[in-house]
Design a protein around this motif. Structure first.
Motif, PDB file in Angstrom:
ATOM      1  N   SER A 265     -23.130 -34.261   2.360  1.00 16.77           N
ATOM      2  CA  SER A 265     -22.451 -34.294   3.643  1.00 16.77           C
ATOM      3  C   SER A 265     -21.795 -32.957   3.906  1.00 16.77           C
ATOM      4  N   GLU A 266     -22.003 -32.446   5.085  1.00 17.84           N
ATOM      5  CA  GLU A 266     -21.420 -31.155   5.460  1.00 17.84           C
ATOM      6  C   GLU A 266     -20.882 -31.259   6.864  1.00 17.84           C
ATOM      7  N   GLY A 267     -19.540 -31.217   6.971  1.00 23.69           N
ATOM      8  CA  GLY A 267     -18.928 -31.275   8.291  1.00 23.69           C
ATOM      9  C   GLY A 267     -19.209 -32.577   9.008  1.00 23.69           C
TER      10      GLY A 267
ATOM     11  N   ASP B 184     -22.005 -34.189   8.924  1.00 23.30           N
ATOM     12  CA  ASP B 184     -23.425 -34.310   9.208  1.00 23.30           C
ATOM     13  C   ASP B 184     -24.191 -34.478   7.907  1.00 23.30           C
TER      14      ASP B 184
ATOM     15  N   VAL C 289     -22.366 -22.987  14.742  1.00 21.92           N
ATOM     16  CA  VAL C 289     -21.253 -23.602  14.019  1.00 21.92           C
ATOM     17  C   VAL C 289     -20.220 -22.542  13.657  1.00 21.92           C
TER      18      VAL C 289
ATOM     19  N   ASP D 125     -14.938 -22.981  10.659  1.00 18.48           N
ATOM     20  CA  ASP D 125     -14.191 -24.188  10.301  1.00 18.48           C
ATOM     21  C   ASP D 125     -15.020 -25.461  10.456  1.00 18.48           C
ATOM     22  N   GLY D 126     -16.306 -25.308  10.765  1.00 20.24           N
ATOM     23  CA  GLY D 126     -17.194 -26.454  10.899  1.00 20.24           C
ATOM     24  C   GLY D 126     -17.343 -26.975  12.307  1.00 20.24           C
ATOM     25  N   THR D 127     -16.611 -26.416  13.255  1.00 22.21           N
ATOM     26  CA  THR D 127     -16.714 -26.863  14.642  1.00 22.21           C
ATOM     27  C   THR D 127     -18.058 -26.467  15.231  1.00 22.21           C
ATOM     28  N   VAL D 128     -18.724 -27.439  15.846  1.00 25.80           N
ATOM     29  CA  VAL D 128     -20.001 -27.180  16.523  1.00 25.80           C
ATOM     30  C   VAL D 128     -19.708 -26.905  17.991  1.00 25.80           C
TER      31      VAL D 128
ATOM     32  N   ARG E  17     -22.630 -19.636  12.171  1.00 28.97           N
ATOM     33  CA  ARG E  17     -23.815 -20.085  11.436  1.00 28.97           C
ATOM     34  C   ARG E  17     -24.700 -20.861  12.398  1.00 28.97           C
TER      35      ARG E  17
END
Length: 203
Positions: free
Chosen positions: A74-76, A78, A124, A127-130, A170
């Motif tokens: 699991s990453e962020g 997702d 991305v 901080d992981g925000t899309v 990213r």
């Protein structure tokens, strides 16, 4: 009482006495022995057989051990799968207004009709925000159909707002079956180019 009645009663008594004496004589018993016979009569009742004692042995509880799969993580929030094969090959980031960008991304995936195809890509933040120009799509860029006969393929998305203090993003791609997990490209927004990316800033 008439004499005949008395005679009959006496005869009955003598008859009973004779029978009793006959039995004693037959058995060879004396007076004291007769008493012992009746006093020594013991009725023995067999005790019921002992029932086996039940011993309760608790059944051990087996708790299944879950081993984390090596194929997914699991990453962020997702799902990231090692089986995923939607790869980002190249990214071009073009700043069109202060802190606003258009990203052009080249993706490769073995699309197989509507059942398995690359269905989106994301920009991305650290901080992981899309970044979602249109939140209803679920991706930075939603891909609406398979590209079986167009591999790799390139699609652009404008109005990508990146905060001024962010210098690196990213870019990742998603496929319908295996999700995220393919090749990603890290874009350094302070550089003009780098490994699999190119940046054009205002001014």
């Amino acid at each position: 009482m008439p004499k005949s009645g008395w005679v009959l009663q006496a005869g009955a008594v003598l008859g009973c006495a004779a029978i009793f004496l006959f039995i004693i004589g037959f058995l060879g018993l004396t007076g004291p022995t007769v008493g012992n016979v009746f006093s020594n009569i013991v009725v023995e009742v067999d005790a019921p057989p002992s029932l086996p004692t039940a011993t309760f042995v608790p059944t051990p509880t087996v708790v299944p051990t879950t081993t984390p799969s090596d194929s997914a993580s699991s990453e962020g929030g997702d799902t990231v799968s090692s089986a995923a094969d939607a790869d980002v090959l190249f990214v071009r980031a073009n700043e069109t207004a202060p802190n606003t960008w258009t990203f052009t991304v080249t993706v490769e995936h073995p699309d197989n009709g509507w059942e398995d195809y690359a269905d989106g890509w994301d920009v991305v933040l650290p901080d992981g925000t899309v970044i979602l120009p249109d939140p209803s799509t679920g991706f930075t860029r939603l891909l609406l159909h398979p590209h079986d006969d167009e591999q790799p393929f390139t699609r652009s998305q404008s109005n990508i707002v990146i905060p001024a203090d962010v210098t690196e993003v990213r870019v990742r791609a998603h496929d319908l079956v295996d999700g995220f997990g393919g090749r990603e490209v890290v874009v350094d927004l302070t550089a003009s180019s780098g490994d699999s990316f190119e940046v054009r800033r205002l001014g």
